[in-house]
Design a protein around this motif. Structure first.
Motif, PDB file in Angstrom:
ATOM      1  N   VAL A 293     -31.819  33.943-110.020  1.00 26.25           N
ATOM      2  CA  VAL A 293     -31.990  35.358-110.742  1.00 26.25           C
ATOM      3  C   VAL A 293     -33.478  36.064-110.663  1.00 26.25           C
ATOM      4  O   VAL A 293     -34.247  36.326-110.546  1.00 26.25           O
ATOM      5  N   LEU A 294     -33.946  34.533-111.655  1.00 27.96           N
ATOM      6  CA  LEU A 294     -34.926  34.815-112.263  1.00 27.96           C
ATOM      7  C   LEU A 294     -35.941  34.455-111.213  1.00 27.96           C
ATOM      8  O   LEU A 294     -37.061  35.287-111.290  1.00 27.96           O
ATOM      9  N   VAL A 295     -36.631  33.292-110.300  1.00 30.09           N
ATOM     10  CA  VAL A 295     -36.889  33.191-109.476  1.00 30.09           C
ATOM     11  C   VAL A 295     -36.935  33.681-108.137  1.00 30.09           C
ATOM     12  O   VAL A 295     -38.297  34.431-107.675  1.00 30.09           O
ATOM     13  N   ASP A 296     -36.043  35.136-108.309  1.00 30.08           N
ATOM     14  CA  ASP A 296     -35.792  35.543-107.396  1.00 30.08           C
ATOM     15  C   ASP A 296     -36.401  37.142-107.799  1.00 30.08           C
ATOM     16  O   ASP A 296     -37.345  37.732-106.962  1.00 30.08           O
ATOM     17  N   ALA A 297     -36.938  37.282-109.557  1.00 30.97           N
ATOM     18  CA  ALA A 297     -37.396  38.138-109.819  1.00 30.97           C
ATOM     19  C   ALA A 297     -38.933  37.927-109.653  1.00 30.97           C
ATOM     20  O   ALA A 297     -39.569  39.062-110.841  1.00 30.97           O
ATOM     21  N   GLY A 298     -39.732  36.498-109.598  1.00 31.21           N
ATOM     22  CA  GLY A 298     -40.337  35.979-109.721  1.00 31.21           C
ATOM     23  C   GLY A 298     -41.063  35.816-111.007  1.00 31.21           C
ATOM     24  O   GLY A 298     -42.162  35.622-111.290  1.00 31.21           O
ATOM     25  N   VAL A 299     -40.215  35.703-111.764  1.00 36.09           N
ATOM     26  CA  VAL A 299     -40.335  34.310-113.186  1.00 36.09           C
ATOM     27  C   VAL A 299     -40.477  33.097-113.011  1.00 36.09           C
ATOM     28  O   VAL A 299     -39.699  32.458-112.468  1.00 36.09           O
ATOM     29  N   GLU A 300     -41.226  32.377-113.246  1.00 30.47           N
ATOM     30  CA  GLU A 300     -41.655  31.461-112.844  1.00 30.47           C
ATOM     31  C   GLU A 300     -41.123  30.261-114.427  1.00 30.47           C
ATOM     32  O   GLU A 300     -41.715  30.457-115.498  1.00 30.47           O
TER      33      GLU A 300
END
Length: 350
Positions: A293-300
């Motif tokens: 979920v975080l990766v898909d939102a662009g969070v590293e």
């Protein structure tokens, strides 16, 4: 009739706390006991869906046969979770949420499962903690009984990580000088040991605080990030630091509980057991999908390996002794609670 005699006093307490709303009296013609339930979870939160919903659904399906009806108050309409102990004790609500880190003066010992590094298994922590909260258990006798509240079920939320905007955190040293939103209690102690400044901000204000730069980020459970939309505002998140936990649970006024019939109490026990079982699995499932979920939102994501985590946790070793010593100086049996929780946890994990 249950609650009716306490209504006037309850409304007075509600107004004295500056809270909106007051439970309406039950109609005398009603054949059922009508109980109010307050919580702080939205239905989309994994623990709202995984604990509160199964609990209430069970009561809806089995309560009518024993004369129980539940009225759930919309989350946040009758104060924050910090107020729920008082609201239960004074009869404003029958059931409410309990978060020991939010209630450090009333439930300090019950935060034992929050201590850093003590457990990263929500199911084992739950099974170790709950017997201590039941009647006859040390936490019930030392804290909940005096508060006039009987715990129904609890859920340690494990594995708090650091999420930040603008500043990438790769080591404990990177936290120095940062301002991070904290849940309070043990989380505050953890951040101070990293020379970071904990800031207590209501959940509803976290997004704006991070967006405006009021705080650098937050120390929080990854499964709660979507609840506040933080995946759209933070840039970085640690993965594997598992710095601290947060115990959350629900209770019922002892006065209300003692007015229920044995058959009604049995239904509540069944609902509580279901909430614990499903909530534990819901937390595991949410944690497993949260990275994507975080990766898909662009969070590293910054992976913290087990070897690196040892260095993080080593900095926090004094937190355990501080917690023990401070409570011991107040006359609380902190070392007894700590030892029993550790023993029970070891038994659950063996």
């Amino acid at each position: 009739m249950l609650k009716t005699a306490r209504l006037s006093a309850a409304c007075a307490v509600t107004m004295s706390l500056g809270l909106a709303g007051c439970a309406a009296p039950m109609e005398e013609s009603s054949p059922n006991v009508v109980l109010t339930f307050a919580d702080g979870f939205s239905e989309k939160h994994p623990l709202g869906a995984g604990t509160v919903q199964p609990f209430l659904k069970y009561l809806e399906e089995h309560g009518e046969a024993v004369g129980i009806e539940i009225r759930r108050l919309p989350p946040g309409t009758i104060g924050s979770t910090k107020d729920h102990l008082t609201l239960m004790r004074t009869g404003v609500v029958d059931m409410g949420q309990m978060v020991p880190s939010n209630q450090p003066t009333q439930l300090p010992l019950s935060a034992v499962a929050d201590l850093p590094g003590i457990s990263d298994d929500p199911c084992a922590a739950l099974d170790a903690l709950m017997p201590m909260m039941r009647e006859g258990g040390i936490l019930y006798e030392e804290e909940f009984k005096a508060m006039g509240v009987r715990p129904l079920f609890t859920m340690p939320i494990v594995g708090y990580e650091v999420v930040t905007k603008g500043k990438k955190v790769e080591s404990a040293a990177d936290l120095e000088g940062t301002l991070l939103r904290s849940a309070g209690g043990v989380s505050d102690r953890v951040l101070k040991h990293y020379n970071a400044a904990p800031v207590n901000i209501p959940g509803s204000d976290i997004y704006e605080a991070i967006s405006r730069g009021t705080v650098t980020g937050a120390l929080m459970a990854p499964l709660s990030i979507p609840e506040y939309g933080l995946q759209d505002v933070v840039h970085y998140a640690t993965d594997g630091a598992n710095l601290v936990n947060l115990t959350s649970g629900f209770g019922i006024s002892i006065e209300t509980w003692e007015e229920l019939t044995p058959e009604q109490q049995e239904v509540f026990d069944g609902a509580s057991l279901l909430a614990q079982t499903e909530g534990c699995q819901a937390q595991i499932d949410a944690d497993e999908r949260m990275d994507q979920v975080l990766v898909d939102a662009g969070v590293e994501l910054t992976e913290i390996t087990p070897e690196q985590r040892e260095a993080w946790i080593d900095r926090l070793e004094p937190v355990h002794e501080e917690w023990l010593s401070v409570l011991e100086s107040r006359g609380s049996p902190s070392r007894e609670v700590y030892a029993e929780f550790q023993r029970r946890l070891k038994e659950e994990q063996s």
